[in-house]
Design a protein around this motif. Structure first.
Motif, PDB file in Angstrom:
ATOM      1  N   PRO A 176       0.825  -1.210   0.000  1.00 49.59           N
ATOM      2  CA  PRO A 176       0.000   0.000   0.000  1.00 49.59           C
ATOM      3  C   PRO A 176       0.854   1.253   0.000  1.00 49.59           C
ATOM      4  N   LEU A 177       0.332   2.274  -0.655  1.00 49.80           N
ATOM      5  CA  LEU A 177       0.975   3.587  -0.605  1.00 49.80           C
ATOM      6  C   LEU A 177       0.694   4.184   0.752  1.00 49.80           C
ATOM      7  N   PRO A 200      -6.575   2.632 -11.860  1.00 49.68           N
ATOM      8  CA  PRO A 200      -6.780   1.277 -12.400  1.00 49.68           C
ATOM      9  C   PRO A 200      -6.034   0.197 -11.626  1.00 49.68           C
ATOM     10  N   PHE A 201      -5.116   0.578 -10.721  1.00 49.54           N
ATOM     11  CA  PHE A 201      -4.328  -0.399  -9.933  1.00 49.54           C
ATOM     12  C   PHE A 201      -4.520  -0.057  -8.460  1.00 49.54           C
ATOM     13  N   CYS A 202      -5.751  -0.106  -7.964  1.00 45.68           N
ATOM     14  CA  CYS A 202      -6.071   0.590  -6.702  1.00 45.68           C
ATOM     15  C   CYS A 202      -5.577  -0.109  -5.444  1.00 45.68           C
ATOM     16  N   GLY A 203      -5.258  -1.412  -5.507  1.00 43.29           N
ATOM     17  CA  GLY A 203      -4.808  -2.105  -4.295  1.00 43.29           C
ATOM     18  C   GLY A 203      -5.789  -1.855  -3.157  1.00 43.29           C
ATOM     19  N   SER A 204      -5.285  -1.412  -2.019  1.00 41.90           N
ATOM     20  CA  SER A 204      -6.144  -1.205  -0.843  1.00 41.90           C
ATOM     21  C   SER A 204      -6.992   0.063  -0.946  1.00 41.90           C
ATOM     22  N   THR A 206      -5.935   3.332  -1.441  1.00 42.81           N
ATOM     23  CA  THR A 206      -5.411   4.536  -0.768  1.00 42.81           C
ATOM     24  C   THR A 206      -5.687   5.825  -1.550  1.00 42.81           C
ATOM     25  N   ASP A 262      -8.975  -3.049  -9.540  1.00 43.06           N
ATOM     26  CA  ASP A 262      -7.787  -3.886  -9.342  1.00 43.06           C
ATOM     27  C   ASP A 262      -8.102  -5.248  -9.932  1.00 43.06           C
ATOM     28  N   ILE A 263      -7.055  -5.925 -10.378  1.00 46.22           N
ATOM     29  CA  ILE A 263      -7.271  -7.237 -10.999  1.00 46.22           C
ATOM     30  C   ILE A 263      -7.700  -8.278  -9.973  1.00 46.22           C
ATOM     31  N   ASP A 295      -9.313  -5.548 -15.136  1.00 51.26           N
ATOM     32  CA  ASP A 295      -7.945  -5.628 -15.635  1.00 51.26           C
ATOM     33  C   ASP A 295      -7.587  -4.301 -16.300  1.00 51.26           C
ATOM     34  N   ALA A 296      -6.483  -3.712 -15.864  1.00 49.39           N
ATOM     35  CA  ALA A 296      -6.074  -2.405 -16.394  1.00 49.39           C
ATOM     36  C   ALA A 296      -5.872  -2.453 -17.909  1.00 49.39           C
ATOM     37  N   ASN A 313      -0.241   3.916  -8.744  1.00 45.69           N
ATOM     38  CA  ASN A 313       1.103   3.339  -8.690  1.00 45.69           C
ATOM     39  C   ASN A 313       0.976   1.885  -9.123  1.00 45.69           C
ATOM     40  N   GLN A 319       6.293  -7.036  -7.312  1.00 48.16           N
ATOM     41  CA  GLN A 319       4.927  -6.865  -6.810  1.00 48.16           C
ATOM     42  C   GLN A 319       3.857  -7.354  -7.780  1.00 48.16           C
ATOM     43  N   SER A 324      -0.847 -11.316 -14.226  1.00 44.95           N
ATOM     44  CA  SER A 324      -0.603 -10.274 -15.215  1.00 44.95           C
ATOM     45  C   SER A 324       0.721 -10.448 -15.971  1.00 44.95           C
TER      46      SER A 324
HETATM   47  C1  SAM Z   1       1.612  -1.284  -6.151  1.00 42.77           C
HETATM   48  S1  SAM Z   1       0.031  -1.999  -5.927  1.00 42.77           S
HETATM   49  C2  SAM Z   1      -1.008  -0.580  -5.742  1.00 42.77           C
HETATM   50  C3  SAM Z   1      -1.116  -0.187  -4.303  1.00 42.77           C
HETATM   51  C4  SAM Z   1      -2.200   0.817  -4.019  1.00 42.77           C
HETATM   52  N1  SAM Z   1      -1.915   2.131  -4.559  1.00 42.77           N
HETATM   53  C5  SAM Z   1      -2.440   0.900  -2.518  1.00 42.77           C
HETATM   54  O1  SAM Z   1      -2.228   1.960  -1.944  1.00 42.77           O
HETATM   55  O2  SAM Z   1      -2.808  -0.106  -1.898  1.00 42.77           O
HETATM   56  C6  SAM Z   1      -0.362  -2.544  -7.532  1.00 42.77           C
HETATM   57  C7  SAM Z   1      -1.717  -3.226  -7.668  1.00 42.77           C
HETATM   58  O3  SAM Z   1      -1.905  -3.510  -9.052  1.00 42.77           O
HETATM   59  C8  SAM Z   1      -2.693  -4.697  -9.142  1.00 42.77           C
HETATM   60  N2  SAM Z   1      -2.534  -5.235 -10.519  1.00 42.77           N
HETATM   61  C9  SAM Z   1      -1.527  -5.973 -11.047  1.00 42.77           C
HETATM   62  N3  SAM Z   1      -1.773  -6.222 -12.344  1.00 42.77           N
HETATM   63  C10 SAM Z   1      -2.939  -5.628 -12.652  1.00 42.77           C
HETATM   64  C11 SAM Z   1      -3.728  -5.530 -13.840  1.00 42.77           C
HETATM   65  N4  SAM Z   1      -3.362  -6.093 -14.990  1.00 42.77           N
HETATM   66  N5  SAM Z   1      -4.890  -4.818 -13.789  1.00 42.77           N
HETATM   67  C12 SAM Z   1      -5.302  -4.238 -12.621  1.00 42.77           C
HETATM   68  N6  SAM Z   1      -4.613  -4.334 -11.472  1.00 42.77           N
HETATM   69  C13 SAM Z   1      -3.451  -5.016 -11.491  1.00 42.77           C
HETATM   70  C14 SAM Z   1      -2.174  -5.579  -8.032  1.00 42.77           C
HETATM   71  O4  SAM Z   1      -3.184  -6.525  -7.656  1.00 42.77           O
HETATM   72  C15 SAM Z   1      -1.852  -4.536  -6.935  1.00 42.77           C
HETATM   73  O5  SAM Z   1      -2.926  -4.428  -6.013  1.00 42.77           O
END
Ligand code: SAM
Length: 396
Positions: A176-177, A200-204, A206, A262-263, A295-296, A313, A319, A324
């Motif tokens: 997480p950021l 598009p890559f929201c993770g938790s 943040t 997020d994926i 999927d992004a 991010n 990571q 993917s």
């Molecule tokens: C660096 S983390 C992002 C952390 C986020 N900003 C947070 O604060 O928790 C990257 C995220 O990208 C997701 N991810 C990886 N490949 C992806 C894809 N093709 N499409 C969407 N999400 C993807 C992962 O599951 C992961 O949660």
């Protein structure tokens, strides 16, 4: 009100943002000094409390309780012994001291830290017949010492837990950021709540949750407690008033359009839980704050929305999600989706991978150096103007 000196550390690169934030809390402009990795300022204890409650960028707020010249560790002991610690806490608390230094000539910082502890304990023993005890893991009071070549400062940490912990995070997604860095990404990108936002890559979650909090004008410290609440000398009635005012300023009906994907569906579930804990359930329920699995590489702009900002991010290094494939290939496909589905939008991506623009076959229009913890990163801006941001093919 008597004036005190404070120091608010923050991640490298956020000093200007933090200075402006402290100035907006009515600090005296002549006394606000951005440095490397933090901002010093002066004012009443009410200002220290206000920065704890309202700062999106600070990591801590430290109150300076001693500043003196030293020659050797005997001086350090004497300074600690004559510091009036009892003004702020009593002999029955637990504490820990953390020391940092810049060009400090002492042989051992650990030994100097031990001498501060001895000076503090001897003072309490003399005054009260008992002394606070050390707890390195969960102390009631955190003290900081900062040594320069010939001066040492002692500080009491007013925050307790780091300020980027807003009090809502239950589960950590993948890497997480920190919330203060997420807030900085939003500010540096020029995002304002009127502009649609997609992560598009929201993770938790943040970035999305911090954006919702900015849109709702929710003070970042409203849902947590602070170390100063247990210290002496702070006007807790005034503190209650400050919190009441902050609560009254919250607007959960703010017009906003935030989408986060997020994926991993498990990660998305956690992000939703986090957002609800942060107080944004109503925004989720009426679709202003949308989390969904996706999927992004197939991302589309929110339907009917004006062009806005994509801020994320993306994964780098180890990571990546196993689904993917290789990150470079995934980012290339993501770039293709951005180019075709987000005309007129601006995408900002934080990464430690300097080769990212090349991988995405995009030319950045700006880059800002930021630190994600110890990791040096670039915050790249890509303008999604159809056709114009492609890299020129190599000459041969
Ligand atoms: C660096 S983390 C992002 C952390 C986020 N900003 C947070 O604060 O928790 C990257 C995220 O990208 C997701 N991810 C990886 N490949 C992806 C894809 N093709 N499409 C969407 N999400 C993807 C992962 O599951 C992961 O949660």
């Amino acid at each position: 009100m008597p004036s005190f000196v404070f120091h608010a550390p923050c991640p490298f690169g956020l000093e200007e943002l933090l200075s402006r934030e402290i100035l907006a809390l009515n600090a005296d402009p002549d006394l606000v000094r951005p440095g490397k990795g933090g901002v010093s300022f002066a004012g009443g204890l009410d200002l220290g409390m206000a920065v704890c409650l309202h700062s999106r960028y600070a990591t801590r707020v430290l109150l300076r309780v001693a500043f003196d010249e030293y020659w050797d560790s005997r001086d350090v002991y004497s300074i600690a012994r004559r510091t009036p610690w009892e003004k702020w806490f009593g002999p029955d608390v637990t504490f820990r001291i953390h020391s940092t230094a810049n060009r400090c000539p002492l042989e051992s910082l650990d030994f100097a830290t031990l001498r501060i502890k001895d000076g503090l304990c001897d003072r309490f023993n003399e005054l009260a017949g008992r002394r606070p005890s050390v707890d390195r893991r969960r102390p009631d009071v955190r003290l900081e010492a900062y040594f320069t070549f010939d001066h040492v400062s002692f500080y009491i940490d007013l925050a307790g837990e780091s300020l980027f912990k807003r009090g809502w995070r239950l589960e950590h997604g993948e890497a997480p950021l920190k919330e203060n860095l997420a807030a900085a990404l939003l500010a540096l990108s020029g995002w304002t709540p009127e502009k649609p936002l997609v992560d598009p890559f929201c993770g938790s979650g943040t970035i999305a949750i911090e954006a919702a909090s900015i849109a709702a004008n929710m003070a970042p410290g409203l849902k947590r407690s602070f170390a100063f609440e247990s210290l002496s000398g702070f006007d807790l009635d005034l503190w209650q008033e400050m919190k009441e005012d902050a609560r009254a300023a919250v607007n959960l009906h703010a017009k906003v359009r935030i989408e986060a994907h997020d994926i991993s569906s498990i990660v998305v579930e956690k992000a939703i839980e986090n957002a609800r804990r942060a107080g944004f359930g109503a925004m989720i329920d009426d679709g202003r704050l949308l989390f969904s699995q996706g999927d992004a590489r197939e991302i589309e702009a929110p339907q009917g929305a004006e062009p806005g900002l994509v801020i994320a991010n993306p994964p780098y290094g180890e990571q990546s999600n196993p689904k993917s494939a290789s990150i470079a290939a995934m980012m290339r496909d993501f770039a293709a989706a951005l180019k075709s589905n987000f005309p007129g939008w601006t995408a900002w991506l934080l990464t430690s991978d300097r080769l990212l623009p090349g991988q995405m076959r995009l030319k950045e229009s700006r880059k800002i150096v930021l630190f994600n913890g110890p990791l040096e990163c670039r915050f790249f801006r890509f303008d999604m103007v159809a056709g114009s941001n492609r890299r020129k093919p190599a000459a041969n």
